[in-house]
Design an enzyme around this catalytic site. Structure first.
Site, mmCIF file in Angstrom:
data_model
loop_
_atom_site.group_PDB
_atom_site.id
_atom_site.type_symbol
_atom_site.label_atom_id
_atom_site.label_comp_id
_atom_site.label_asym_id
_atom_site.label_seq_id
_atom_site.Cartn_x
_atom_site.Cartn_y
_atom_site.Cartn_z
ATOM 1 N N GLY A 1 0.753 -1.250 0.000
ATOM 2 C CA GLY A 1 0.000 0.000 0.000
ATOM 3 C C GLY A 1 0.784 1.300 0.000
ATOM 4 N N ARG B 1 8.006 -15.388 2.561
ATOM 5 C CA ARG B 1 8.016 -15.675 3.999
ATOM 6 C C ARG B 1 6.807 -16.543 4.357
ATOM 7 N NH1 ARG B 1 5.640 -10.532 3.354
ATOM 8 N NH2 ARG B 1 3.445 -10.586 3.976
HETATM 9 C C1 MV4 Z 1 -4.019 -2.859 -7.134
HETATM 10 C C2 MV4 Z 1 -5.408 -2.604 -7.067
HETATM 11 C C3 MV4 Z 1 -6.080 -2.445 -8.259
HETATM 12 N N1 MV4 Z 1 -5.411 -2.541 -9.423
HETATM 13 N N2 MV4 Z 1 -3.419 -2.941 -8.321
HETATM 14 C C4 MV4 Z 1 -3.282 -2.865 -2.373
HETATM 15 C C5 MV4 Z 1 -2.082 -3.294 -1.610
HETATM 16 C C6 MV4 Z 1 -1.047 -3.733 -2.576
HETATM 17 N N3 MV4 Z 1 -0.620 -5.051 -2.300
HETATM 18 C C7 MV4 Z 1 -1.710 -3.614 -3.917
HETATM 19 N N4 MV4 Z 1 -3.036 -3.100 -3.733
HETATM 20 C C8 MV4 Z 1 -3.863 -2.923 -4.798
HETATM 21 N N5 MV4 Z 1 -3.296 -3.027 -6.029
HETATM 22 C C9 MV4 Z 1 -4.105 -2.780 -9.445
HETATM 23 N N6 MV4 Z 1 -3.482 -2.851 -10.614
HETATM 24 C C10 MV4 Z 1 -6.002 -2.491 -5.820
HETATM 25 C C11 MV4 Z 1 -5.243 -2.624 -4.685
HETATM 26 C C12 MV4 Z 1 -5.931 -2.394 -3.447
HETATM 27 C C13 MV4 Z 1 -6.153 -1.075 -2.993
HETATM 28 C C14 MV4 Z 1 -5.668 0.034 -3.688
HETATM 29 C C15 MV4 Z 1 -5.880 1.326 -3.232
HETATM 30 C C16 MV4 Z 1 -6.612 1.533 -2.046
HETATM 31 C C17 MV4 Z 1 -7.102 0.449 -1.332
HETATM 32 C C18 MV4 Z 1 -6.870 -0.867 -1.794
HETATM 33 C C19 MV4 Z 1 -7.376 -1.953 -1.076
HETATM 34 C C20 MV4 Z 1 -7.137 -3.232 -1.536
HETATM 35 C C21 MV4 Z 1 -6.426 -3.444 -2.720
#
Ligand code: MV4
Length: 447
Positions: free
Chosen positions: A165, A292
């Site tokens: 994030g 991990r």
């Molecule tokens: C994304 C996504 C949508 N599209 N990537 C969140 C944590 C990290 N591991 C990647 N994340 C996300 N990646 C693409 N291409 C949506 C998330 C996402 C998220 C993004 C912005 C705000 C809140 C979120 C909650 C869950 C997942």
């Protein structure tokens, strides 16, 4: 097989690792900070070494102290758990140089998968479906704008050194790109000391589905199906389950095979998790790989009858994986019990536990280091217990979760127990039709 393992961690995961070591007849060494002298990982390990003052950076992150503790006690391996030094390439390397087996990946593997942009390119080259986006990192605003218009807005700009994030910006249209790019770059530099960014198509409200894999040094890689981690708040997972209500056995096979292909193509050894984004049209895309054991590993253990920590130790000592890929049996849900006040924006609630009663009975597992009269210190992660329930199917697991949460009593501090009970009354959660936006408008009102 190892003679003695040092556990470079604290809390529930340190206990979790000690338990499996005991079952394997391996001696254990705990390390602890000055704030943790009365912790159960210290009590239950065969030996314990104090490694410094309470802040993580002065103790659980102090590589020199931990290596010294291993040398003094004659430990021949170190298990890092999750967090702290678990994905620190430098630590993995220093263990190797000190002839102590690091129960985790090589420094090269940690670096390769820790670079999220490079990891994506590697997976793509090897035929794993990845989220559409830039090939590698983006050097400037103009290049980023050009690629974004090719992909089509909305896009998401991510830090290559990130994950979870930080250093992330959603961009809805061309006019917003420049600003978002600069903000993400500054945030990435401040958080990781690395400002490399890459771009992806932004998928609105996807499900977060991850595949557990395990590789050994003989070229075998198996998967243990998926975990659905869509119930998260500000990138903190709160509930995880296996199997996912969105995945059938055909999809599990496809995603499992993609994860195994990805892991085999980098000669992965040990426990790993391949994170996929799963969209409305049931497409899955590689997002990142974690090298991990994860917090939520018990849901996989219960649904697949596999001790993942045992498998980690066996493969680290050159052995073969015992438990092959299979289908899940029943349904498993993990509730993270944090020392936080869910009525006050989940603010930390450390302090003394004056009264404690654990639930029990058929299908209930608790991984926890707390006890009655234990004081939760303010220095570390707020996770104090994981309640894991198994049921014949999802409805059964939910009913069991509800009754176990109702039995669970923690007095003296606030916990996330009331939050979980509320989720178990939510129609969307009960239907299984939810995504990562589930908690965005979730209201917890005092009843
Ligand atoms: C994304 C996504 C949508 N599209 N990537 C969140 C944590 C990290 N591991 C990647 N994340 C996300 N990646 C693409 N291409 C949506 C998330 C996402 C998220 C993004 C912005 C705000 C809140 C979120 C909650 C869950 C997942």
């Amino acid at each position: 097989m190892f003679n003695k393992i040092l556990i470079a961690n604290r809390g529930e995961i340190a206990l979790r690792i000690i338990r499996t070591c005991k079952e394997l007849g391996i001696k254990t060494v705990a390390v602890y900070s000055e704030a943790d002298a009365d912790c159960l990982h210290v009590t239950f390990a065969d030996e314990a070494v104090c490694i410094g003052p309470p802040p993580g950076k002065d103790s659980y992150l102090k590589i020199s102290e931990i290596i010294s503790a291993a040398q003094i006690t004659g430990a021949d391996a170190i298990h890092p758990g999750y967090g702290f030094l678990a994905e620190n390439a430098n630590f993995s390397e220093i263990c190797a140089e000190s002839e102590i087996k690091f129960i985790g990946p090589s420094p090269e593997m940690i670096n390769a998968m820790g670079n999220k942009s490079y990891a994506k390119d590697t997976m793509k080259k090897n035929g794993v479906p990845v989220i559409p986006g830039s090939n590698g990192i983006i050097n400037d605003v103009d290049e980023g704008k050009k690629i974004s218009s090719e992909i089509g807005y909305p896009v998401i700009v991510k830090a290559s050194a990130g994950g979870g994030g930080k250093g992330m910006r959603i961009v809805w249209k061309d006019e917003e790109f420049s600003n978002a790019f600069q903000m993400a770059k500054a945030e990435a530099e401040a958080a990781f000391g690395n400002s490399d960014l890459y771009i992806e198509k932004f998928f609105e409200n996807p499900r977060h589905i991850e595949i557990q894999i395990m590789g050994d040094s003989h070229g075998n890689v198996y998967h243990y199906g998926e975990r659905d981690c869509s119930v998260q708040r500000r990138h903190q997972k709160l509930i995880e389950e296996a199997p996912s209500p969105a995945i059938d056995s055909e999809m599990r096979k496809k995603m499992g095979e993609a994860a195994v292909l990805g892991a085999k193509s980098v000669n992965y050894e040990g426990a790993g998790t391949i994170e996929f984004l799963f969209d409305k049209n049931k497409n899955f895309y590689f997002m990142e790989m974690n090298t991990r054991i994860q917090v939520e590993h018990p849901v996989t253990e219960m649904a697949y009858d596999v001790d993942l920590v045992r498998q980690q130790i066996l493969v680290a000592s050159g052995g073969y994986i015992e438990t092959k890929s299979q289908e899940p049996i029943g349904h498993c849900i993990e509730f993270r019990i944090n020392a936080e006040d869910p009525y006050m924006d989940f603010r930390p609630s450390p302090g003394k536990i004056v009264s404690l009663h654990y639930p029990g009975g058929f299908g209930v597992r608790i991984d926890s280091h707390i006890y009655q009269s234990y004081t939760v210190p303010p220095y570390y992660d707020s996770l104090i217990a994981k309640l894991i329930v198994w049921g014949k199917n999802r409805e059964h697991a939910i009913a069991r979760g509800k009754r176990a949460l109702e039995e669970f009593t923690v007095e003296g501090i606030k916990t996330t127990i009331p939050f979980h009970l509320k989720v178990l009354e939510d129609k969307r959660f009960l239907s299984g039709n939810f995504d990562t936006s589930f908690l965005d408008n979730f209201e917890l009102t005092e009843s």
